[in-house]
Design a protein around this motif. Sequence first.
Motif, PDB file in Angstrom:
ATOM      1  N   GLN A 251     -65.646 116.683  60.926  1.00 29.91           N
ATOM      2  CA  GLN A 251     -64.184 116.873  60.538  1.00 29.91           C
ATOM      3  C   GLN A 251     -62.936 116.113  61.370  1.00 29.91           C
ATOM      4  OE1 GLN A 251     -61.929 119.248  62.072  1.00 29.91           O
ATOM      5  NE2 GLN A 251     -60.094 118.946  60.416  1.00 29.91           N
ATOM      6  N   GLU A 252     -63.132 115.653  61.895  1.00 27.21           N
ATOM      7  CA  GLU A 252     -62.311 114.896  63.089  1.00 27.21           C
ATOM      8  C   GLU A 252     -62.149 113.838  63.305  1.00 27.21           C
ATOM      9  OE1 GLU A 252     -59.815 116.054  64.722  1.00 27.21           O
ATOM     10  OE2 GLU A 252     -60.296 117.915  65.108  1.00 27.21           O
ATOM     11  N   ALA A 253     -63.279 112.897  62.786  1.00 27.31           N
ATOM     12  CA  ALA A 253     -63.421 111.915  62.362  1.00 27.31           C
ATOM     13  C   ALA A 253     -63.018 111.493  60.825  1.00 27.31           C
ATOM     14  CB  ALA A 253     -64.929 111.554  62.349  1.00 27.31           C
ATOM     15  N   ILE A 254     -63.081 112.535  59.951  1.00 29.83           N
ATOM     16  CA  ILE A 254     -62.725 112.268  58.146  1.00 29.83           C
ATOM     17  C   ILE A 254     -61.525 112.598  58.545  1.00 29.83           C
ATOM     18  CG2 ILE A 254     -62.656 113.879  56.298  1.00 29.83           C
ATOM     19  CD1 ILE A 254     -65.655 114.363  56.382  1.00 29.83           C
ATOM     20  N   THR A 255     -60.955 113.584  59.992  1.00 32.41           N
ATOM     21  CA  THR A 255     -58.796 113.855  59.278  1.00 32.41           C
ATOM     22  C   THR A 255     -58.737 112.428  59.815  1.00 32.41           C
ATOM     23  OG1 THR A 255     -59.468 116.258  59.802  1.00 32.41           O
ATOM     24  CG2 THR A 255     -57.131 114.524  60.400  1.00 32.41           C
ATOM     25  N   LEU A 256     -59.076 111.836  60.863  1.00 30.98           N
ATOM     26  CA  LEU A 256     -58.361 110.439  61.154  1.00 30.98           C
ATOM     27  C   LEU A 256     -58.419 109.934  59.718  1.00 30.98           C
ATOM     28  CD1 LEU A 256     -59.254 109.706  64.402  1.00 30.98           C
ATOM     29  CD2 LEU A 256     -57.349 110.205  63.692  1.00 30.98           C
ATOM     30  N   VAL A 257     -59.329 108.965  59.227  1.00 29.76           N
ATOM     31  CA  VAL A 257     -59.344 108.595  57.983  1.00 29.76           C
ATOM     32  C   VAL A 257     -58.747 109.077  56.677  1.00 29.76           C
ATOM     33  CG1 VAL A 257     -61.176 107.814  55.608  1.00 29.76           C
ATOM     34  CG2 VAL A 257     -62.333 107.881  58.328  1.00 29.76           C
ATOM     35  N   VAL A 258     -58.371 110.048  56.765  1.00 26.18           N
ATOM     36  CA  VAL A 258     -57.587 110.939  55.713  1.00 26.18           C
ATOM     37  C   VAL A 258     -56.820 110.481  55.736  1.00 26.18           C
ATOM     38  CG1 VAL A 258     -56.913 113.392  54.622  1.00 26.18           C
ATOM     39  CG2 VAL A 258     -58.812 112.610  54.343  1.00 26.18           C
ATOM     40  N   PHE A 259     -55.804 110.807  57.170  1.00 27.92           N
ATOM     41  CA  PHE A 259     -54.652 110.694  57.557  1.00 27.92           C
ATOM     42  C   PHE A 259     -54.298 109.165  57.399  1.00 27.92           C
ATOM     43  CE2 PHE A 259     -51.630 109.938  61.113  1.00 27.92           C
ATOM     44  CZ  PHE A 259     -50.599 110.555  60.180  1.00 27.92           C
ATOM     45  N   ALA A 260     -54.738 108.378  58.196  1.00 28.00           N
ATOM     46  CA  ALA A 260     -54.830 106.489  58.035  1.00 28.00           C
ATOM     47  C   ALA A 260     -54.540 106.348  56.424  1.00 28.00           C
ATOM     48  CB  ALA A 260     -55.710 106.342  58.129  1.00 28.00           C
ATOM     49  N   GLY A 261     -55.144 106.929  55.588  1.00 23.23           N
ATOM     50  CA  GLY A 261     -54.924 106.761  54.021  1.00 23.23           C
ATOM     51  C   GLY A 261     -53.610 107.708  53.418  1.00 23.23           C
ATOM     52  N   PHE A 262     -53.382 108.757  54.003  1.00 21.70           N
ATOM     53  CA  PHE A 262     -52.351 109.560  53.928  1.00 21.70           C
ATOM     54  C   PHE A 262     -50.900 108.539  53.749  1.00 21.70           C
ATOM     55  CE2 PHE A 262     -49.189 112.132  54.267  1.00 21.70           C
ATOM     56  CZ  PHE A 262     -48.734 113.418  53.457  1.00 21.70           C
ATOM     57  N   SER A 263     -50.888 108.249  55.807  1.00 23.42           N
ATOM     58  CA  SER A 263     -49.393 107.850  55.710  1.00 23.42           C
ATOM     59  C   SER A 263     -49.592 106.710  55.597  1.00 23.42           C
ATOM     60  CB  SER A 263     -50.672 107.641  57.749  1.00 23.42           C
ATOM     61  OG  SER A 263     -48.759 107.045  58.206  1.00 23.42           O
ATOM     62  N   VAL A 264     -50.780 105.499  54.986  1.00 24.03           N
ATOM     63  CA  VAL A 264     -49.504 104.403  54.342  1.00 24.03           C
ATOM     64  C   VAL A 264     -49.540 104.614  53.374  1.00 24.03           C
ATOM     65  CG1 VAL A 264     -51.174 102.247  53.684  1.00 24.03           C
ATOM     66  CG2 VAL A 264     -51.398 102.792  56.325  1.00 24.03           C
ATOM     67  N   LEU A 265     -50.567 105.170  52.164  1.00 26.28           N
ATOM     68  CA  LEU A 265     -50.293 104.509  51.118  1.00 26.28           C
ATOM     69  C   LEU A 265     -48.798 105.940  50.305  1.00 26.28           C
ATOM     70  CD1 LEU A 265     -53.600 105.297  50.019  1.00 26.28           C
ATOM     71  CD2 LEU A 265     -52.088 103.604  50.527  1.00 26.28           C
ATOM     72  N   TYR A 266     -48.802 107.595  50.900  1.00 19.31           N
ATOM     73  CA  TYR A 266     -48.271 108.485  50.591  1.00 19.31           C
ATOM     74  C   TYR A 266     -46.543 108.324  51.080  1.00 19.31           C
ATOM     75  CZ  TYR A 266     -45.900 113.287  49.468  1.00 19.31           C
ATOM     76  OH  TYR A 266     -45.671 113.981  48.690  1.00 19.31           O
ATOM     77  N   LEU A 267     -46.575 108.354  52.865  1.00 26.68           N
ATOM     78  CA  LEU A 267     -46.324 108.035  53.695  1.00 26.68           C
ATOM     79  C   LEU A 267     -44.994 107.160  53.846  1.00 26.68           C
ATOM     80  CD1 LEU A 267     -46.528 110.574  56.419  1.00 26.68           C
ATOM     81  CD2 LEU A 267     -45.432 111.407  54.209  1.00 26.68           C
ATOM     82  N   LYS A 268     -45.768 106.080  53.223  1.00 27.98           N
ATOM     83  CA  LYS A 268     -45.802 104.976  53.189  1.00 27.98           C
ATOM     84  C   LYS A 268     -45.586 103.791  54.963  1.00 27.98           C
ATOM     85  CE  LYS A 268     -45.205 103.789  48.963  1.00 27.98           C
ATOM     86  NZ  LYS A 268     -46.979 103.945  48.408  1.00 27.98           N
TER      87      LYS A 268
END
Length: 117
Positions: free
Chosen positions: A74-91
Amino acid sequence: MHGLWLWLAPVVLLSLSNIFMTFAWYGHLRFPHAALWLVILVSWGIALIEYMLAVPANRLGHRVYSAAELKTMQEAITLVVFAGFSVLYLKEPLTWNHALGFSLIAAGAFVIFRAPL
C-alpha cells in the motif's frame, strides 16, 4: 477467487483505493478559495469510496500476503500514485530529493518482500 487473480486483486484494488485517497487528501489543493467545510465533506465522500476498495483489498490480500506485506504494498503504491498526481494534477515537479527518498522506501519494500533469511 483462484490463481493469479488472488495475487493481483489486492494490487488492483489498492491502486484504485490510493487514487481515490490521494484525491480526497490533496485534490482540494487546487481550490484554495473553496470553503474548508465543503472540501472536508467532499473529501469524506471520496474517502468512503477509498475505504470500499481498501478494505476488500486487505481482506482478500491477507489470504496470500501477510499484513506487513499488504501495508508495504500500500505504501509503495501510494508513492507511485502520489508522484503521478503531484506532477499531472497539481503541476508540481518532483526533485532529486523526492526520487532519492522514494528509492529508499522502495529498497525497504524490497527487503519486506524478499524471502526470509
